[in-house]
Scaffold this motif. Structure first.
Motif, PDB file in Angstrom:
ATOM      1  N   THR A  16       6.642  -1.547   9.164  1.00 29.22           N
ATOM      2  CA  THR A  16       5.540  -2.000   8.721  1.00 29.22           C
ATOM      3  C   THR A  16       4.433  -1.188   9.323  1.00 29.22           C
ATOM      4  O   THR A  16       4.115  -0.968  10.342  1.00 29.22           O
ATOM      5  N   LEU A  17       3.419  -0.838   8.220  1.00 31.79           N
ATOM      6  CA  LEU A  17       2.438   0.250   8.625  1.00 31.79           C
ATOM      7  C   LEU A  17       0.919  -0.412   7.921  1.00 31.79           C
ATOM      8  O   LEU A  17       1.277  -0.713   6.576  1.00 31.79           O
ATOM      9  N   PRO A  18       0.025   0.055   8.473  1.00 34.28           N
ATOM     10  CA  PRO A  18      -1.141   0.039   7.930  1.00 34.28           C
ATOM     11  C   PRO A  18      -1.417   0.752   6.447  1.00 34.28           C
ATOM     12  O   PRO A  18      -0.823   1.890   6.617  1.00 34.28           O
ATOM     13  N   ALA A  22      -2.401   7.843   7.188  1.00 33.39           N
ATOM     14  CA  ALA A  22      -1.485   8.440   8.316  1.00 33.39           C
ATOM     15  C   ALA A  22      -0.020   7.719   7.974  1.00 33.39           C
ATOM     16  O   ALA A  22       0.967   7.879   8.669  1.00 33.39           O
ATOM     17  N   ALA A  23       0.093   6.556   7.131  1.00 30.69           N
ATOM     18  CA  ALA A  23       1.452   5.896   7.075  1.00 30.69           C
ATOM     19  C   ALA A  23       2.494   6.824   6.247  1.00 30.69           C
ATOM     20  O   ALA A  23       3.736   6.815   6.573  1.00 30.69           O
ATOM     21  N   SER A  69      -3.504  -4.783  -0.554  1.00 29.32           N
ATOM     22  CA  SER A  69      -2.198  -4.874   0.349  1.00 29.32           C
ATOM     23  C   SER A  69      -2.667  -3.951   1.814  1.00 29.32           C
ATOM     24  O   SER A  69      -2.386  -2.887   1.520  1.00 29.32           O
ATOM     25  N   PRO A  70      -3.384  -4.440   2.648  1.00 28.95           N
ATOM     26  CA  PRO A  70      -3.558  -4.052   3.871  1.00 28.95           C
ATOM     27  C   PRO A  70      -2.734  -3.386   4.613  1.00 28.95           C
ATOM     28  O   PRO A  70      -2.649  -2.470   5.472  1.00 28.95           O
ATOM     29  N   GLN A  71      -1.384  -3.656   4.271  1.00 29.96           N
ATOM     30  CA  GLN A  71      -0.157  -3.283   5.008  1.00 29.96           C
ATOM     31  C   GLN A  71       1.028  -2.874   4.051  1.00 29.96           C
ATOM     32  O   GLN A  71       0.856  -3.544   2.609  1.00 29.96           O
ATOM     33  N   VAL A  87       9.666   1.013  -0.698  1.00 29.92           N
ATOM     34  CA  VAL A  87       8.475   0.874  -0.089  1.00 29.92           C
ATOM     35  C   VAL A  87       7.780  -0.295  -0.867  1.00 29.92           C
ATOM     36  O   VAL A  87       7.721  -0.790  -2.030  1.00 29.92           O
ATOM     37  N   HIS A  88       7.311  -1.399   0.044  1.00 25.31           N
ATOM     38  CA  HIS A  88       6.906  -2.583  -0.490  1.00 25.31           C
ATOM     39  C   HIS A  88       5.251  -2.666  -0.237  1.00 25.31           C
ATOM     40  O   HIS A  88       4.843  -2.396   0.961  1.00 25.31           O
ATOM     41  N   ASP A  89       4.565  -3.227  -1.456  1.00 27.87           N
ATOM     42  CA  ASP A  89       3.190  -3.618  -1.004  1.00 27.87           C
ATOM     43  C   ASP A  89       2.904  -4.874  -1.709  1.00 27.87           C
ATOM     44  O   ASP A  89       3.776  -5.406  -2.511  1.00 27.87           O
ATOM     45  N   ARG A  90       1.683  -5.264  -1.665  1.00 28.91           N
ATOM     46  CA  ARG A  90       1.403  -6.674  -2.154  1.00 28.91           C
ATOM     47  C   ARG A  90       0.348  -6.520  -3.128  1.00 28.91           C
ATOM     48  O   ARG A  90      -0.551  -7.466  -3.535  1.00 28.91           O
TER      49      ARG A  90
END
Length: 142
Positions: A16-18, A22-23, A69-71, A87-90
């Motif tokens: 899990t990354l911001p 850089a992610a 989605s901050p992460q 790859v998952h985001d909100r």
């Protein structure tokens, strides 16, 4: 290629990354490290395209989903004859992956799908149960 049930893939790693630029680098470097740990050589014919696909998907989450989605989360999985990652985001938007192959101006997703299909892989968008996020799953043969 038939889609391998993810539960049957013995190797798993979750990161899990911001949702920041850089992610992309961190997701790719992590993929390289775990592939080596899992005995999948970086010179394997599937690895370079898989890393490009992963980079494009993380880039899309950073560019388009970060506002909601901050992460983001990357899930890596592998077995003896397949490599999978998500790859998952909100963010609720669910792109039409297969339409991106023929769509004009489809950009990164068009490239992703051309690589996936060229390798005999599969791609799927899975929405979160609450409708407020999604995962894009890629499965590639090894």
């Amino acid at each position: 290629m038939s889609s391998v049930p993810l539960e049957k893939l013995p190797h798993r790693h979750v990161l899990t990354l911001p949702s920041r630029p850089a992610a992309v680098r961190l997701a790719r470097e992590t993929a390289e490290q775990i592939l080596i740990e899992w005995g999948i050589g970086l010179r394997h014919a599937t690895v370079d395209p898989a890393l490009l696909i992963l980079s494009e998907l993380v880039t899309n989450s950073v560019r388009h989903a970060a506002v909601l989605s901050p992460q983001l989360t990357v899930i890596y999985a592998a077995g003896t004859d397949s490599l999978a990652f998500a790859v998952h985001d909100r963010h609720p938007y669910q792109p039409s992956l297969y339409a991106s192959v023929t769509g004009a101006g489809s950009g990164g997703l068009g490239t992703v799908m051309e690589l996936v299909l060229g390798l005999g892989g599969t791609a799927r968008v899975r929405g979160d149960a609450d409708g407020k996020g999604k995962s894009i799953w890629i499965t590639l043969p090894l």
